[in-house]
Design a protein around this motif. Sequence first.
Motif, PDB file in Angstrom:
ATOM      1  N   LEU A   2       0.903  -1.176   0.093  1.00 55.55           N
ATOM      2  CA  LEU A   2       0.024  -0.096  -0.265  1.00 55.55           C
ATOM      3  C   LEU A   2       0.826   1.129   0.073  1.00 55.55           C
ATOM      4  O   LEU A   2       0.645   2.312  -0.742  1.00 55.55           O
ATOM      5  N   PHE A   3       1.919   1.072   0.745  1.00 54.77           N
ATOM      6  CA  PHE A   3       3.072   2.380   0.745  1.00 54.77           C
ATOM      7  C   PHE A   3       3.355   2.582  -0.790  1.00 54.77           C
ATOM      8  O   PHE A   3       3.477   3.861  -1.074  1.00 54.77           O
ATOM      9  N   ARG A   4       3.844   1.600  -1.239  1.00 52.57           N
ATOM     10  CA  ARG A   4       4.341   1.714  -2.375  1.00 52.57           C
ATOM     11  C   ARG A   4       3.186   2.453  -3.628  1.00 52.57           C
ATOM     12  O   ARG A   4       3.704   3.168  -4.536  1.00 52.57           O
ATOM     13  N   LYS A   5       2.284   1.755  -3.604  1.00 49.23           N
ATOM     14  CA  LYS A   5       1.242   2.251  -4.380  1.00 49.23           C
ATOM     15  C   LYS A   5       0.960   3.725  -4.058  1.00 49.23           C
ATOM     16  O   LYS A   5       0.836   4.597  -5.103  1.00 49.23           O
ATOM     17  N   THR A   6       0.723   3.925  -2.951  1.00 46.70           N
ATOM     18  CA  THR A   6       0.487   5.747  -2.369  1.00 46.70           C
ATOM     19  C   THR A   6       1.767   6.341  -2.829  1.00 46.70           C
ATOM     20  O   THR A   6       1.494   7.507  -3.415  1.00 46.70           O
ATOM     21  N   LEU A   7       2.849   6.213  -2.695  1.00 53.56           N
ATOM     22  CA  LEU A   7       3.881   6.763  -3.209  1.00 53.56           C
ATOM     23  C   LEU A   7       4.168   6.857  -4.701  1.00 53.56           C
ATOM     24  O   LEU A   7       4.273   8.152  -5.172  1.00 53.56           O
TER      25      LEU A   7
END
Length: 122
Positions: A2-7
């Motif tokens: 989720l962090f990578r998609k948000t970034l």
Amino acid sequence: MLFRKTLFALALAGIVIPPAFANSDSGWAGNERGVGIQAGSNISPKSRADVQKELEAFRKNPFTADGTKIVNTEIGIISPRHSYGFQGGKYAHTDNIAHTTPKPSVVMTDSDRKLYPELYSR
């Protein structure tokens, strides 16, 4: 994950948003709106042949309206100079420069002297 998609989404938004507002009239880009410029306003009534004729005439006689000569050297311009000579037994101007400009005033007021304290503080 989720962090990578948000970034990735924030990076993509950072890349896409500035070009989207680059030509807007919202004042966001430094409040520059192209004062007085409209689409198609750079169209000249002169044809390319007319412009070429003017260029050739200027190359033959490279003087501006005030008498300044444009030269292709590192100097760039040659300003007109005053010339003097005897005409009819009198010493007179022999150039084409206007001599009707007022002479500068050398009288300084107190407010003028305050601008240069290093010169007038003695």
